[in-house]
Design a protein around this motif. Structure first.
Motif, PDB file in Angstrom:
ATOM      1  N   ASN A 259     -84.445 -59.683 -59.612  1.00 14.00           N
ATOM      2  CA  ASN A 259     -83.733 -59.658 -58.391  1.00 14.00           C
ATOM      3  C   ASN A 259     -84.933 -58.557 -57.519  1.00 14.00           C
ATOM      4  O   ASN A 259     -84.999 -58.505 -56.580  1.00 14.00           O
ATOM      5  N   LEU A 260     -85.111 -57.771 -58.405  1.00 11.16           N
ATOM      6  CA  LEU A 260     -85.867 -55.949 -58.096  1.00 11.16           C
ATOM      7  C   LEU A 260     -86.980 -56.671 -58.017  1.00 11.16           C
ATOM      8  O   LEU A 260     -88.152 -55.846 -57.659  1.00 11.16           O
ATOM      9  N   SER A 261     -88.403 -57.802 -59.266  1.00 15.04           N
ATOM     10  CA  SER A 261     -89.165 -58.043 -59.028  1.00 15.04           C
ATOM     11  C   SER A 261     -90.267 -58.300 -57.619  1.00 15.04           C
ATOM     12  O   SER A 261     -91.226 -58.488 -58.877  1.00 15.04           O
ATOM     13  N   ALA A 262     -89.554 -58.704 -57.212  1.00 11.27           N
ATOM     14  CA  ALA A 262     -89.702 -59.266 -55.310  1.00 11.27           C
ATOM     15  C   ALA A 262     -91.259 -58.374 -55.118  1.00 11.27           C
ATOM     16  O   ALA A 262     -90.688 -57.264 -55.434  1.00 11.27           O
ATOM     17  N   LYS A 263     -92.099 -59.040 -54.836  1.00 15.44           N
ATOM     18  CA  LYS A 263     -93.895 -57.859 -54.314  1.00 15.44           C
ATOM     19  C   LYS A 263     -93.883 -57.236 -52.958  1.00 15.44           C
ATOM     20  O   LYS A 263     -93.867 -56.482 -52.668  1.00 15.44           O
ATOM     21  N   GLY A 264     -93.129 -58.772 -52.156  1.00 18.10           N
ATOM     22  CA  GLY A 264     -93.877 -58.471 -51.296  1.00 18.10           C
ATOM     23  C   GLY A 264     -92.290 -57.628 -50.564  1.00 18.10           C
ATOM     24  O   GLY A 264     -91.339 -57.663 -50.123  1.00 18.10           O
ATOM     25  N   LYS A 265     -92.879 -56.419 -49.081  1.00 20.36           N
ATOM     26  CA  LYS A 265     -91.658 -56.323 -48.723  1.00 20.36           C
ATOM     27  C   LYS A 265     -90.853 -56.634 -47.521  1.00 20.36           C
ATOM     28  O   LYS A 265     -90.103 -56.576 -47.428  1.00 20.36           O
ATOM     29  N   ILE A 266     -91.728 -57.842 -46.761  1.00 23.04           N
ATOM     30  CA  ILE A 266     -90.951 -58.168 -46.183  1.00 23.04           C
ATOM     31  C   ILE A 266     -90.412 -59.694 -46.849  1.00 23.04           C
ATOM     32  O   ILE A 266     -89.199 -60.203 -46.376  1.00 23.04           O
ATOM     33  N   SER A 267     -90.785 -60.429 -47.817  1.00 27.84           N
ATOM     34  CA  SER A 267     -90.646 -61.606 -48.667  1.00 27.84           C
ATOM     35  C   SER A 267     -89.193 -61.178 -49.420  1.00 27.84           C
ATOM     36  O   SER A 267     -88.321 -61.609 -48.938  1.00 27.84           O
ATOM     37  N   LYS A 268     -88.950 -59.991 -49.787  1.00 26.30           N
ATOM     38  CA  LYS A 268     -87.885 -59.493 -50.639  1.00 26.30           C
ATOM     39  C   LYS A 268     -86.544 -59.621 -49.458  1.00 26.30           C
ATOM     40  O   LYS A 268     -85.680 -59.514 -50.034  1.00 26.30           O
ATOM     41  N   LEU A 269     -86.775 -59.056 -48.596  1.00 26.76           N
ATOM     42  CA  LEU A 269     -86.265 -58.762 -47.325  1.00 26.76           C
ATOM     43  C   LEU A 269     -85.184 -60.470 -46.824  1.00 26.76           C
ATOM     44  O   LEU A 269     -84.174 -60.464 -46.626  1.00 26.76           O
ATOM     45  N   VAL A 270     -86.236 -61.030 -46.549  1.00 24.03           N
ATOM     46  CA  VAL A 270     -85.721 -62.121 -46.211  1.00 24.03           C
ATOM     47  C   VAL A 270     -85.246 -62.217 -47.602  1.00 24.03           C
ATOM     48  O   VAL A 270     -84.134 -63.389 -46.274  1.00 24.03           O
ATOM     49  N   ILE A 271     -85.183 -62.808 -48.834  1.00 24.52           N
ATOM     50  CA  ILE A 271     -84.788 -63.713 -49.853  1.00 24.52           C
ATOM     51  C   ILE A 271     -83.255 -63.500 -49.627  1.00 24.52           C
ATOM     52  O   ILE A 271     -82.649 -64.210 -49.694  1.00 24.52           O
ATOM     53  N   GLN A 272     -82.869 -62.302 -49.040  1.00 27.91           N
ATOM     54  CA  GLN A 272     -81.798 -60.836 -49.156  1.00 27.91           C
ATOM     55  C   GLN A 272     -80.811 -61.285 -47.827  1.00 27.91           C
ATOM     56  O   GLN A 272     -79.782 -61.781 -47.588  1.00 27.91           O
ATOM     57  N   ALA A 273     -81.620 -61.656 -47.137  1.00 32.60           N
ATOM     58  CA  ALA A 273     -81.074 -62.254 -45.571  1.00 32.60           C
ATOM     59  C   ALA A 273     -80.714 -63.343 -45.142  1.00 32.60           C
ATOM     60  O   ALA A 273     -79.460 -64.154 -44.838  1.00 32.60           O
ATOM     61  N   LEU A 274     -81.330 -64.563 -46.403  1.00 33.92           N
ATOM     62  CA  LEU A 274     -81.252 -65.796 -46.369  1.00 33.92           C
ATOM     63  C   LEU A 274     -80.096 -65.923 -46.490  1.00 33.92           C
ATOM     64  O   LEU A 274     -79.265 -66.482 -46.328  1.00 33.92           O
ATOM     65  N   LYS A 275     -79.679 -65.478 -48.536  1.00 37.39           N
ATOM     66  CA  LYS A 275     -78.931 -64.803 -48.626  1.00 37.39           C
ATOM     67  C   LYS A 275     -77.353 -64.871 -47.957  1.00 37.39           C
ATOM     68  O   LYS A 275     -76.143 -65.897 -48.091  1.00 37.39           O
ATOM     69  N   GLU A 276     -77.538 -63.663 -47.441  1.00 34.09           N
ATOM     70  CA  GLU A 276     -76.385 -63.403 -46.675  1.00 34.09           C
ATOM     71  C   GLU A 276     -76.258 -64.748 -45.237  1.00 34.09           C
ATOM     72  O   GLU A 276     -74.705 -65.102 -44.987  1.00 34.09           O
ATOM     73  N   ILE A 277     -76.771 -64.921 -45.202  1.00 40.94           N
ATOM     74  CA  ILE A 277     -76.159 -66.193 -44.122  1.00 40.94           C
ATOM     75  C   ILE A 277     -76.107 -67.442 -44.241  1.00 40.94           C
ATOM     76  O   ILE A 277     -74.977 -68.292 -43.670  1.00 40.94           O
ATOM     77  N   GLY A 278     -76.813 -67.732 -45.479  1.00 38.58           N
ATOM     78  CA  GLY A 278     -75.900 -69.184 -46.500  1.00 38.58           C
ATOM     79  C   GLY A 278     -76.683 -70.758 -45.881  1.00 38.58           C
ATOM     80  O   GLY A 278     -77.299 -70.058 -45.564  1.00 38.58           O
ATOM     81  N   ILE A 279     -76.737 -71.482 -47.434  1.00 35.65           N
ATOM     82  CA  ILE A 279     -77.488 -72.764 -46.759  1.00 35.65           C
ATOM     83  C   ILE A 279     -77.200 -73.625 -45.553  1.00 35.65           C
ATOM     84  O   ILE A 279     -76.201 -73.727 -45.552  1.00 35.65           O
ATOM     85  N   ASN A 280     -77.672 -73.499 -44.967  1.00 36.78           N
ATOM     86  CA  ASN A 280     -77.898 -74.569 -44.000  1.00 36.78           C
ATOM     87  C   ASN A 280     -77.387 -73.498 -42.490  1.00 36.78           C
ATOM     88  O   ASN A 280     -76.726 -74.133 -41.615  1.00 36.78           O
ATOM     89  N   ASN A 281     -76.590 -72.931 -42.900  1.00 38.10           N
ATOM     90  CA  ASN A 281     -76.545 -71.645 -41.758  1.00 38.10           C
ATOM     91  C   ASN A 281     -77.456 -71.076 -40.819  1.00 38.10           C
ATOM     92  O   ASN A 281     -77.186 -70.739 -39.626  1.00 38.10           O
ATOM     93  N   GLN A 282     -78.598 -70.869 -41.119  1.00 36.43           N
ATOM     94  CA  GLN A 282     -79.534 -70.290 -40.272  1.00 36.43           C
ATOM     95  C   GLN A 282     -79.940 -71.439 -38.732  1.00 36.43           C
ATOM     96  O   GLN A 282     -80.443 -72.558 -39.010  1.00 36.43           O
ATOM     97  N   THR A 283     -79.963 -70.747 -37.489  1.00 39.01           N
ATOM     98  CA  THR A 283     -80.743 -71.713 -36.966  1.00 39.01           C
ATOM     99  C   THR A 283     -82.146 -71.372 -36.683  1.00 39.01           C
ATOM    100  O   THR A 283     -82.507 -71.093 -37.186  1.00 39.01           O
ATOM    101  N   THR A 284     -82.495 -72.038 -35.926  1.00 42.19           N
ATOM    102  CA  THR A 284     -84.006 -71.805 -35.894  1.00 42.19           C
ATOM    103  C   THR A 284     -84.485 -71.511 -35.269  1.00 42.19           C
ATOM    104  O   THR A 284     -85.569 -71.231 -35.576  1.00 42.19           O
ATOM    105  N   ILE A 285     -83.792 -70.854 -34.124  1.00 46.43           N
ATOM    106  CA  ILE A 285     -84.345 -69.250 -33.429  1.00 46.43           C
ATOM    107  C   ILE A 285     -84.907 -68.273 -34.565  1.00 46.43           C
ATOM    108  O   ILE A 285     -85.643 -67.806 -35.165  1.00 46.43           O
ATOM    109  N   GLU A 286     -83.306 -68.278 -35.907  1.00 42.24           N
ATOM    110  CA  GLU A 286     -84.024 -67.667 -37.505  1.00 42.24           C
ATOM    111  C   GLU A 286     -84.115 -67.440 -37.906  1.00 42.24           C
ATOM    112  O   GLU A 286     -85.583 -67.127 -38.000  1.00 42.24           O
TER     113      GLU A 286
END
Length: 197
Positions: free
Chosen positions: A135-162
């Protein structure tokens, strides 16, 4: 012979205002008990302010709002640096860090390879949650946050804007990092991340 307290007072004067102070910073000046007591006395005299258990600061002051205390985020960063641990924002904290949410989370949850613990900073809480090295081996400053943020939003719950905002943010990331980090994400997150490449 200078007392431990007077040595600490001298050392603290050299530390810039707003920089967090830990008892470990003075371990060469006396026993841990003597350092702890000296810091406690200095706090009582208001030379320093206690931010959280065992964490102090010489506060910066503002003529309109008085003393400025470091934020919970700054405290979390300072602890990670002191303990040489890796941390990764999760949940609503990751959403806020990416600008996908304007809500400032009262509880900051950080995945870590350090010891799990919870620290109170004012009305907010920092929770260090033990996780796997993967879980801590992601290298990108943005991409590692994106993975965690999307996990929080949940599968198929993200809006088009998000989703558009996420893709826009990922375009600022080094493509090499995205390629590396995609492999660490669940398949549904990989699909979104690939759109940025």
């Amino acid at each position: 012979m200078k007392s431990v307290e007077s040595k600490i007072v001298e050392a603290i004067k050299k530390i810039s205002k707003g920089v967090l102070i830990f008892p470990e910073d003075f371990q060469e000046l006396g026993t841990s008990e003597a350092v702890r007591l000296a810091l406690h006395r200095l706090e009582k005299e208001t030379s320093i302010t206690r931010v959280a258990q065992g964490i102090y600061v010489r506060p910066k002051s503002n003529k309109y709002i008085g003393n400025l205390i470091p934020s919970a985020e700054e405290v979390a960063e300072a602890i990670a640096k002191r303990d040489r641990i890796r941390t990764l924002p999760t949940g609503s904290y990751a959403l806020n860090a990416l600008g996908l949410s304007t809500q400032i989370p009262m509880k900051i949850v950080l995945l870590t390879d350090g010891s799990p613990r919870e620290i109170k900073v004012g009305k907010r809480t920092i929770k260090f949650k033990k996780t796997t090295p993967k879980n801590l081996s992601a290298k990108g400053k943005i991409s590692k946050l994106v993975i965690q943020a999307l996990k929080e939003i949940g599968i198929n719950n993200q809006t088009t804007i998000e989703e558009e905002r996420i893709i826009e943010l990922l375009k600022k990331e080094d493509p090499k990092h995205i390629m590396h980090d995609i492999k660490l994400a669940p398949v549904w997150i990989q699909k979104i991340m690939k759109k940025a490449l």
